[in-house]
Design a protein around this motif. Structure first.
Motif, PDB file in Angstrom:
ATOM      1  N   SER A  10     -27.706  36.572  15.854  1.00  0.00           N
ATOM      2  CA  SER A  10     -26.448  35.770  15.449  1.00  0.00           C
ATOM      3  C   SER A  10     -25.169  36.405  16.133  1.00  0.00           C
ATOM      4  CB  SER A  10     -26.169  35.957  13.895  1.00  0.00           C
ATOM      5  OG  SER A  10     -26.135  37.261  13.552  1.00  0.00           O
ATOM      6  N   ASP A  42     -21.251  35.933  11.870  1.00  0.00           N
ATOM      7  CA  ASP A  42     -21.199  36.655  10.804  1.00  0.00           C
ATOM      8  C   ASP A  42     -20.002  36.795   9.947  1.00  0.00           C
ATOM      9  OD1 ASP A  42     -23.790  37.015  11.512  1.00  0.00           O
ATOM     10  OD2 ASP A  42     -23.756  38.976  12.493  1.00  0.00           O
ATOM     11  N   THR A 100     -24.518  32.378   8.743  1.00  0.00           N
ATOM     12  CA  THR A 100     -24.362  32.641  10.138  1.00  0.00           C
ATOM     13  C   THR A 100     -25.853  32.059  10.530  1.00  0.00           C
ATOM     14  OG1 THR A 100     -24.339  34.355  11.637  1.00  0.00           O
ATOM     15  CG2 THR A 100     -25.575  34.895  10.006  1.00  0.00           C
TER      16      THR A 100
END
Length: 325
Positions: free
Chosen positions: A200, A241, A253
């Motif tokens: 992510s 995030d 996310t």
């Protein structure tokens, strides 16, 4: 200057399934229409951020020549001799420009990348490669245009959270922009199909421009891998995030990965947007109460870089997990 906050252990990954719902497609031009239409678009964006963590945007105002120019500039850089590209090689994640390959990057399987800051453009463009000669001009035009799109999207997302489109306006306008320019080879039978491992992104939003289909995301509704369709003139948007942190978990996310395309080599340009280097991101106090206490500790882009530096040998490093309370 890594673009990922976390990689995900293989045993925690979903299986492949291409039968999940289609990616939401948002017409950004409708945000500037009447208030009723804008409200509907804001609601659609908020729903995509809550349910999926990703969507695509069309009618975003970036011309096809500007998008094509950025891809051309990126391709031209990666076609340069190795010794020219290696001038930008560094293991220091805080370098303003950094080149690396999968041989040293712990989350890449098969890619080369160039990363550099892009906002304020006048401050950073002087550090960008001077070869190919078009690089600074073409990539600079795209960087400025995609930042405009991000600020427009941030207003809509903040509005969708009930915070108001002017929420933390100055901090978003003064925030960072990191361009992660990637080159993936054509897939071959003897090579792995994964170009970039599941991960992510650290920031609020990532805008991804890609030259051909090969992006996969984890679909939260089915916990399966989903191939993202390649729409003409569309840009892919990822929730990062720090957006999950700011929203106190209301928006998620998205974990994503890059596959190698069996038909052609691929260029992708990820524009990652966050606060300024040392500006802390916290759960919005307006979204915190007794029933919804803060779920994450505060952190900055600088904290993220420190986390990566301290975990360089840990392929399962996970910045977001380190913030959970």
């Amino acid at each position: 200057m890594s673009d990922s906050s976390r990689t995900v252990p293989q045993e925690q990954l979903p299986s492949g399934d291409l039968h999940s719902p289609p990616t939401p497609v948002i017409n950004l031009g409708h945000l500037s229409l009447d208030s009723t239409t804008r409200s509907c678009v804001v609601n659609d964006i908020a729903k995509a951020c809550r349910d999926l963590g990703y969507f695509q945007v069309i009618n975003h105002g970036i011309s096809q020549p500007v998008m094509d120019g950025a891809v051309e500039a990126a391709s031209g850089f990666f076609e340069l001799p190795s010794e020219t590209k290696e001038e930008f090689a560094s293991e220091d994640l805080r370098q303003p420009v950094r080149y690396d390959t999968s041989s040293k990057d712990s989350i890449s399987v098969s890619r080369a990348f160039l990363k550099h800051y892009a906002h304020p453009l006048d401050d950073w463009i002087q550090y960008w490669p001077q070869q190919p000669p078009i690089y600074r001009e073409y990539m600079g035009k795209y960087a400025a245009e995609v930042r405009r799109v991000v600020l427009q999207l941030m207003e809509a997302i903040l509005e969708g959270l009930g915070l108001g489109k002017g929420y933390l306006n100055e901090k978003f306008h003064e925030g960072s922009q990191l361009m992660s320019v990637n080159s993936y080879p054509k897939a071959s039978q003897s090579a792995t199909a994964i170009g970039l491992a599941p991960h992510s992104d650290y920031g609020f939003l990532t805008i991804l421009l890609t030259s051909c289909r090969s992006l996969e995301v984890v679909d939260l509704s089915s916990n399966t891998w989903k191939t993202v369709q390649q729409l003409p003139h569309a840009l892919h948007v990822h929730i990062g995030d720090h957006m999950e942190v700011l929203s106190n978990g209301r928006m998620k996310t998205v974990v994503h990965r890059a596959l190698l395309n069996p038909e052609e080599a691929r260029i992708s340009i990820a524009s990652i947007h966050g606060f300024a280097l040392h500006e802390k991101v916290t759960c919005a106090k307006e979204l915190v109460d007794e029933e919804n206490p803060p779920k994450y500790k505060e952190s900055s882009f600088s904290d993220f870089l420190d986390h990566l530096t301290a975990n360089m040998d840990n392929k399962h490093r996970n910045f977001l997990e380190s913030l959970r309370m």
